[in-house]
Design a protein around this motif. Structure first.
Motif, PDB file in Angstrom:
ATOM      1  N   ILE A  95       0.776  -1.081  -0.004  1.00  0.00           N
ATOM      2  CA  ILE A  95       0.108   0.000  -0.057  1.00  0.00           C
ATOM      3  C   ILE A  95       0.835   1.126  -0.243  1.00  0.00           C
ATOM      4  O   ILE A  95       0.440   2.104  -0.719  1.00  0.00           O
ATOM      5  N   SER A  96       1.998   1.276   0.606  1.00  0.00           N
ATOM      6  CA  SER A  96       2.866   2.307   0.752  1.00  0.00           C
ATOM      7  C   SER A  96       3.270   2.928  -0.582  1.00  0.00           C
ATOM      8  O   SER A  96       3.252   3.937  -1.073  1.00  0.00           O
ATOM      9  N   LEU A  97       3.742   1.914  -1.343  1.00  0.00           N
ATOM     10  CA  LEU A  97       4.457   2.037  -2.914  1.00  0.00           C
ATOM     11  C   LEU A  97       3.129   2.497  -3.561  1.00  0.00           C
ATOM     12  O   LEU A  97       3.075   3.066  -4.696  1.00  0.00           O
ATOM     13  N   VAL A  98       1.979   1.805  -3.549  1.00  0.00           N
ATOM     14  CA  VAL A  98       0.745   2.160  -4.315  1.00  0.00           C
ATOM     15  C   VAL A  98       0.414   3.697  -4.276  1.00  0.00           C
ATOM     16  O   VAL A  98       0.094   4.234  -5.281  1.00  0.00           O
ATOM     17  N   LEU A  99       0.631   4.273  -3.021  1.00  0.00           N
ATOM     18  CA  LEU A  99       0.272   5.699  -2.700  1.00  0.00           C
ATOM     19  C   LEU A  99       1.171   6.346  -3.460  1.00  0.00           C
ATOM     20  O   LEU A  99       0.878   7.588  -4.111  1.00  0.00           O
ATOM     21  N   GLY A 100       2.392   6.055  -3.297  1.00  0.00           N
ATOM     22  CA  GLY A 100       3.565   6.681  -4.082  1.00  0.00           C
ATOM     23  C   GLY A 100       3.597   6.933  -5.555  1.00  0.00           C
ATOM     24  O   GLY A 100       3.675   7.822  -6.270  1.00  0.00           O
ATOM     25  N   MET A 101       3.239   5.586  -5.917  1.00  0.00           N
ATOM     26  CA  MET A 101       3.160   5.563  -7.379  1.00  0.00           C
ATOM     27  C   MET A 101       2.195   6.096  -8.194  1.00  0.00           C
ATOM     28  O   MET A 101       2.242   6.941  -9.056  1.00  0.00           O
ATOM     29  N   THR A 102       0.958   6.081  -7.648  1.00  0.00           N
ATOM     30  CA  THR A 102      -0.252   6.636  -8.237  1.00  0.00           C
ATOM     31  C   THR A 102      -0.067   8.114  -8.150  1.00  0.00           C
ATOM     32  O   THR A 102      -0.473   8.899  -9.087  1.00  0.00           O
ATOM     33  N   THR A 103       0.489   8.815  -6.971  1.00  0.00           N
ATOM     34  CA  THR A 103       0.685  10.133  -7.072  1.00  0.00           C
ATOM     35  C   THR A 103       1.863  10.532  -8.104  1.00  0.00           C
ATOM     36  O   THR A 103       1.460  11.614  -8.962  1.00  0.00           O
ATOM     37  N   VAL A 104       2.873   9.861  -8.323  1.00  0.00           N
ATOM     38  CA  VAL A 104       3.877  10.214  -9.352  1.00  0.00           C
ATOM     39  C   VAL A 104       3.322  10.144 -10.800  1.00  0.00           C
ATOM     40  O   VAL A 104       3.363  11.130 -11.592  1.00  0.00           O
ATOM     41  N   VAL A 105       2.585   9.186 -11.018  1.00  0.00           N
ATOM     42  CA  VAL A 105       1.676   8.917 -12.237  1.00  0.00           C
ATOM     43  C   VAL A 105       1.003  10.203 -12.618  1.00  0.00           C
ATOM     44  O   VAL A 105       0.961  10.734 -13.594  1.00  0.00           O
ATOM     45  N   TYR A 106       0.279  10.707 -11.594  1.00  0.00           N
ATOM     46  CA  TYR A 106      -0.799  11.693 -11.701  1.00  0.00           C
ATOM     47  C   TYR A 106      -0.116  12.941 -12.057  1.00  0.00           C
ATOM     48  O   TYR A 106      -0.449  13.760 -12.895  1.00  0.00           O
ATOM     49  N   PHE A 107       0.972  13.235 -11.425  1.00  0.00           N
ATOM     50  CA  PHE A 107       1.846  14.559 -11.511  1.00  0.00           C
ATOM     51  C   PHE A 107       2.417  14.374 -13.043  1.00  0.00           C
ATOM     52  O   PHE A 107       2.382  15.591 -13.731  1.00  0.00           O
ATOM     53  N   PHE A 108       2.861  13.485 -13.449  1.00  0.00           N
ATOM     54  CA  PHE A 108       3.374  13.267 -14.903  1.00  0.00           C
ATOM     55  C   PHE A 108       2.295  13.220 -15.810  1.00  0.00           C
ATOM     56  O   PHE A 108       2.408  13.939 -16.893  1.00  0.00           O
ATOM     57  N   THR A 109       1.219  12.651 -15.777  1.00  0.00           N
ATOM     58  CA  THR A 109       0.140  12.804 -16.818  1.00  0.00           C
ATOM     59  C   THR A 109      -0.574  14.014 -16.611  1.00  0.00           C
ATOM     60  O   THR A 109      -1.151  14.515 -17.713  1.00  0.00           O
ATOM     61  N   ALA A 110      -0.543  14.743 -15.548  1.00  0.00           N
ATOM     62  CA  ALA A 110      -0.925  16.129 -15.482  1.00  0.00           C
ATOM     63  C   ALA A 110      -0.095  17.057 -16.119  1.00  0.00           C
ATOM     64  O   ALA A 110      -0.639  18.242 -16.093  1.00  0.00           O
ATOM     65  N   GLY A 111       1.070  16.674 -16.198  1.00  0.00           N
ATOM     66  CA  GLY A 111       1.997  17.821 -16.747  1.00  0.00           C
ATOM     67  C   GLY A 111       2.457  18.528 -15.791  1.00  0.00           C
ATOM     68  O   GLY A 111       3.001  19.824 -15.957  1.00  0.00           O
ATOM     69  N   ASN A 112       2.154  18.634 -14.626  1.00  0.00           N
ATOM     70  CA  ASN A 112       2.340  19.580 -13.283  1.00  0.00           C
ATOM     71  C   ASN A 112       3.538  19.265 -12.621  1.00  0.00           C
ATOM     72  O   ASN A 112       3.801  18.482 -11.587  1.00  0.00           O
ATOM     73  N   PHE A 113       4.659  19.647 -13.412  1.00  0.00           N
ATOM     74  CA  PHE A 113       6.133  19.362 -12.875  1.00  0.00           C
ATOM     75  C   PHE A 113       6.472  20.292 -11.759  1.00  0.00           C
ATOM     76  O   PHE A 113       7.375  19.975 -10.919  1.00  0.00           O
ATOM     77  N   VAL A 114       5.843  21.245 -11.606  1.00  0.00           N
ATOM     78  CA  VAL A 114       6.100  22.260 -10.229  1.00  0.00           C
ATOM     79  C   VAL A 114       5.661  21.451  -9.006  1.00  0.00           C
ATOM     80  O   VAL A 114       6.655  21.325  -8.118  1.00  0.00           O
ATOM     81  N   LEU A 115       4.494  20.570  -9.004  1.00  0.00           N
ATOM     82  CA  LEU A 115       4.343  19.799  -7.946  1.00  0.00           C
ATOM     83  C   LEU A 115       5.135  18.776  -7.671  1.00  0.00           C
ATOM     84  O   LEU A 115       5.563  18.426  -6.603  1.00  0.00           O
ATOM     85  N   MET A 116       5.996  18.067  -8.962  1.00  0.00           N
ATOM     86  CA  MET A 116       6.958  17.050  -8.830  1.00  0.00           C
ATOM     87  C   MET A 116       8.036  17.582  -8.160  1.00  0.00           C
ATOM     88  O   MET A 116       8.838  16.643  -7.225  1.00  0.00           O
ATOM     89  N   ASP A 117       8.673  18.905  -8.462  1.00  0.00           N
ATOM     90  CA  ASP A 117       9.451  19.333  -7.962  1.00  0.00           C
ATOM     91  C   ASP A 117       9.634  19.501  -6.375  1.00  0.00           C
ATOM     92  O   ASP A 117      10.539  19.351  -5.515  1.00  0.00           O
ATOM     93  N   SER A 118       8.245  19.730  -5.824  1.00  0.00           N
ATOM     94  CA  SER A 118       7.999  20.065  -4.406  1.00  0.00           C
ATOM     95  C   SER A 118       7.760  18.610  -3.822  1.00  0.00           C
ATOM     96  O   SER A 118       7.682  18.743  -2.418  1.00  0.00           O
ATOM     97  N   THR A 119       7.798  17.656  -4.302  1.00  0.00           N
ATOM     98  CA  THR A 119       7.177  16.427  -3.609  1.00  0.00           C
ATOM     99  C   THR A 119       8.440  15.871  -2.506  1.00  0.00           C
ATOM    100  O   THR A 119       8.051  15.458  -1.523  1.00  0.00           O
ATOM    101  N   PRO A 120       9.749  15.918  -2.885  1.00  0.00           N
ATOM    102  CA  PRO A 120      10.728  15.649  -1.735  1.00  0.00           C
ATOM    103  C   PRO A 120      10.382  16.561  -0.545  1.00  0.00           C
ATOM    104  O   PRO A 120      10.381  15.997   0.496  1.00  0.00           O
ATOM    105  N   GLN A 121      10.219  17.578  -0.558  1.00  0.00           N
ATOM    106  CA  GLN A 121       9.940  18.625   0.692  1.00  0.00           C
ATOM    107  C   GLN A 121       8.738  18.165   1.130  1.00  0.00           C
ATOM    108  O   GLN A 121       8.621  18.233   2.344  1.00  0.00           O
ATOM    109  N   ARG A 122       7.751  17.743   0.278  1.00  0.00           N
ATOM    110  CA  ARG A 122       6.365  17.336   0.936  1.00  0.00           C
ATOM    111  C   ARG A 122       6.528  16.129   1.680  1.00  0.00           C
ATOM    112  O   ARG A 122       5.988  15.969   2.784  1.00  0.00           O
ATOM    113  N   LEU A 123       7.435  14.977   1.141  1.00  0.00           N
ATOM    114  CA  LEU A 123       7.813  13.918   1.796  1.00  0.00           C
ATOM    115  C   LEU A 123       8.426  14.038   3.393  1.00  0.00           C
ATOM    116  O   LEU A 123       7.857  13.409   4.385  1.00  0.00           O
TER     117      LEU A 123
END
Length: 426
Positions: free
Chosen positions: A19-47
């Motif tokens: 489940i932990s990997l499911v949560l992370g993988m789903t989020t990363v795929v969403y960021f990529f498909t949405a083209g929102n790389f600003v959120l992707m850059d902020s993900t490590p800080q959010r973690l």
């Protein structure tokens, strides 16, 4: 985009990804498909920010306390004391299982850890005395759900951290519901005991009861010190975890003299592994919740619930049904981290006490340990007790239904939860 996220989430779960990997993988795929790389850059800080909370420090400390108490011989003494007290009545060992779980709940605070430990201890003993193995395993699992209710509680710590609710208040609020669960399970055992003629053990002498009581006193120091310390304001719930570690070490090393120095590396490694598992899940769930907030899913859920009724009684009923369904497919801690930010605005809208709601949601998601198809407690006990999964599920059903009935009693009997916190001004 929301449909894609839901589809990926369900697909990853179905193919058996943790489940932990499911949560992370789903989020990363969403960021990529949405083209929102600003959120992707902020993900490590959010973690990191998801774990940067003083309250979460109590989790590894209480886990270490549980390991120290187990390694120091506390578990066996608690079981022996419970057996001396009630082992002579019909269904005595079944009562022992419930009482010992209530004792251990005040030490471990983790239902999965408690179910695993008690399955090793009680299931073989109950089978020797003539109980069916699947009933023994089911009772051990079901009575372990009091672990996250009686303080200290890891799941209360996580809820308190996420919602900004007093962790000390949550600890005190769990006492009466935990006792209600214990009474409910013992009443069911009494009924089944006379129906199926459960076995009984020999009555212990007054001398043996006295010796056992004296022997178990040091074991009870940890929950007593935690409770008294929080009540008197001597330390916070998080600080109490550090005090509990120290007391557990002293008791195991110098009172019972079973905590050998050679056990410490294993104890520390087990604590690190358990802590890493939980904190990784919290971090992944935090970015998943961030994504859900970005998609405005909390607002959609709020609107749909408000459209049904403006009554807090109806809201609590719908939430309980929703959480019971969620608990069948999602791990309790992950569900808690995802859903608390979603539901708290509604809790505020309906003017429901956050401590009362915290007890409701934590009990509800703990019951998920007993519910197929993804109840982790079922898999743990099935493996350790060597009981077929299907047989364990069938044997658990009466206990599961009782747990759900008690959940609804606690939901609508607010004073049972808030009496002690109000009495203490928490």
């Amino acid at each position: 985009m929301t449909i894609l996220v839901i589809f990926l989430f369900i697909f990853f779960l179905l193919i058996g990804i943790p489940i932990s990997l499911v949560l992370g993988m789903t989020t990363v795929v969403y960021f990529f498909t949405a083209g929102n790389f600003v959120l992707m850059d902020s993900t490590p800080q959010r973690l990191f920010s998801g774990l940067d909370n003083f309250g979460l420090l109590a989790i590894p400390l209480f886990m270490l306390t549980g390991e120290l108490m187990n390694g120091g011989g506390i578990t066996s003494r608690l079981v022996i004391f419970a057996r001396v007290l009630v082992g002579h009545v019909r269904g005595g060992l079944a009562y022992v299982t419930v009482i010992a779980n209530m004792f251990l709940a005040s030490i471990l605070g983790s239902a999965n850890a408690q179910a695993a430990m008690m399955s090793k201890v009680m299931v073989p003993e109950m089978e020797k005395e003539g109980y069916k193995r699947e009933f023994s395993a089911a009772l051990t699992l079901a009575s372990s759900i009091v672990a996250p209710i009686i303080p200290p509680s890891m799941i209360f710590i996580i809820y308190g951290t996420l919602s900004g609710t007093s962790i000390g208040g949550l600890f005190m609020a769990g006492i009466i519901p935990g006792i209600i669960f214990g009474i409910g399970f013992t009443a069911l055992i009494a009924f089944l005991g006379y129906k199926y003629n459960f076995p009984r053990s020999e009555r212990a002498s007054a001398k043996v009861i006295w010796q056992s009581a004296i022997n178990v006193l040091p074991a009870m120091l940890v929950p007593v010190i935690i409770t008294v310390g929080i009540l008197t304001g001597a330390f916070t719930a998080t600080e109490s975890a550090a005090v509990a570690c120290f007391i557990a070490f002293i008791v195991g090393k110098f009172f019972y003299k079973e905590l050998d120095w050679r056990k410490l590396p294993t104890i520390l490694v087990n604590t690190v592994i358990s802590t890493a598992t939980v904190t990784f899940l919290i971090a992944m769930a935090n970015i998943f919740g961030w994504m859900i907030a970005f998609e405005q899913i909390p607002q959609l859920i709020a609107k749909s619930m408000l459209s049904v009724s403006e009554s807090p009684f109806v809201f609590l009923f719908l939430v309980n049904i929703f959480l019971l369904l969620i608990g069948t497919v999602l791990d309790g801690i992950a569900a808690l981290i995802i859903l608390v930010p979603v539901l708290m605005p509604l809790v505020t809208h309906f003017q429901i006490d956050p401590i009362h709601f915290g007890v409701i949601i934590c009990i509800n998601l703990t019951i998920g340990l007993l519910t197929p198809p993804v109840g982790t407690g079922l898999f743990i006990v099935s493996s350790i007790a060597e009981v077929r999964f299907e047989k364990l599920v069938r044997a658990t059903m009466p206990l599961l239904l009782l747990g759900i009935a008690i959940l609804f009693i606690i939901t609508y009997w607010q004073d049972a939860v808030l009496f002690i916190p109000r009495l203490l001004g928490l």
